[in-house]
Design an enzyme around this catalytic site. Structure first.
Site, PDB file in Angstrom:
ATOM      1  N   SER A  44     -27.878 -40.349 -17.698  1.00 57.89           N
ATOM      2  CA  SER A  44     -28.859 -39.289 -17.464  1.00 57.89           C
ATOM      3  C   SER A  44     -30.278 -39.831 -17.340  1.00 57.89           C
ATOM      4  O   SER A  44     -31.123 -39.214 -16.684  1.00 57.89           O
ATOM      5  CB  SER A  44     -28.807 -38.256 -18.593  1.00 57.89           C
TER       6      SER A  44
ATOM      7  N   GLY B 224     -24.454 -38.178 -19.178  1.00 58.08           N
ATOM      8  CA  GLY B 224     -23.373 -38.265 -20.155  1.00 58.08           C
ATOM      9  C   GLY B 224     -22.516 -39.502 -20.030  1.00 58.08           C
ATOM     10  O   GLY B 224     -21.621 -39.727 -20.846  1.00 58.08           O
TER      11      GLY B 224
ATOM     12  N   ASN C 156     -25.536 -43.538 -24.238  1.00 58.48           N
ATOM     13  CA  ASN C 156     -24.540 -42.584 -24.731  1.00 58.48           C
ATOM     14  C   ASN C 156     -23.518 -43.239 -25.649  1.00 58.48           C
ATOM     15  O   ASN C 156     -23.030 -42.596 -26.582  1.00 58.48           O
ATOM     16  CB  ASN C 156     -23.858 -41.863 -23.560  1.00 58.48           C
TER      17      ASN C 156
ATOM     18  N   ASP D 195     -35.600 -31.782 -25.852  1.00 56.59           N
ATOM     19  CA  ASP D 195     -34.458 -32.337 -26.595  1.00 56.59           C
ATOM     20  C   ASP D 195     -34.806 -33.637 -27.314  1.00 56.59           C
ATOM     21  O   ASP D 195     -34.047 -34.119 -28.149  1.00 56.59           O
ATOM     22  CB  ASP D 195     -33.235 -32.523 -25.681  1.00 56.59           C
TER      23      ASP D 195
ATOM     24  N   HIS E  56     -34.521 -37.144 -23.551  1.00 53.97           N
ATOM     25  CA  HIS E  56     -34.677 -37.405 -22.118  1.00 53.97           C
ATOM     26  C   HIS E  56     -36.146 -37.380 -21.715  1.00 53.97           C
ATOM     27  O   HIS E  56     -36.848 -36.441 -22.060  1.00 53.97           O
ATOM     28  CB  HIS E  56     -33.892 -36.381 -21.300  1.00 53.97           C
TER      29      HIS E  56
END
Length: 191
Positions: free
Chosen positions: A16, A53, A81, A162, A165
């Site tokens: 991502s 992801g 991840n 979040d 990111h």
């Protein structure tokens, strides 16, 4: 500045952070990097092979399709991840090794983007994980940017709500940070 004579196509294989999660079109790492390189007189296309992801295992399953696009080089940005999920660092390293080996087999240079884990994963895990990238860079003689999120990780002003990111300013900061390394690496391609 040593600008290459021919147009280059660079594939960015990542998650991502490469894909541009939560950002409008044109604000992903690949889009901003390409724009900055072109502003510096480099005829470079940076193709976004980022999948939100994705883990290093996902990268292994996708590397053949990335290489089928016949890139002149690959920017490899994977592992965040794996770290977030607490996956075994040895497995992440083995997966990254397989991706790099596949690129090397095809004669495609790799720029390796290092990753670190969140502090909540524990000091030992974090150290084991961070050591993956310099070890692989040394093994394969790769150009390494030590930490893809340098100057951005943990800064609320540079991240989406979040906290994981980068926002558009965060992406611009990542590009500013990585640009000297990317340019030095580009100068080695085709020589």
């Amino acid at each position: 500045m040593d600008v290459q004579a021919k147009a280059l196509t660079i594939a960015a294989l990542g998650d991502s952070l490469t894909a541009g999660f939560g950002l409008p079109g044109g604000q992903s790492f690949t889009a901003v990097l390409e724009k900055e390189l072109r502003a510096r007189g480099r005829d470079v296309a940076v193709v976004n092979f980022g999948v939100s992801g994705d883990t290093t295992a996902g990268g292994v399953s996708r590397v053949k399709s990335v290489l089928a696009s016949s890139p002149d080089g690959v920017i490899l940005e994977l592992g965040a991840n794996d770290g977030l999920r607490g996956l075994d660092p040895a497995q992440a390293e083995a997966n990254l090794d397989r991706i790099i080996a596949a690129c090397k087999e095809r004669g495609v240079p790799v720029l390796l983007m290092g990753m670190r884990t969140l502090s909540g994963m524990g000091k030992r895990y974090g150290e084991e994980f961070a050591a993956i990238y310099p070890r692989l860079a040394q093994k394969y003689g790769l150009t390494l940017y030590p930490f893809f999120l340098e100057g951005v990780a943990g800064d609320p002003a540079l991240n989406l709500p979040d906290g994981l990111h980068p926002n558009h300013e965060g992406i611009r900061e990542i590009v500013r940070g990585t640009l000297p390394t990317v340019e030095k690496w580009l100068d080695t391609i085709g020589k």
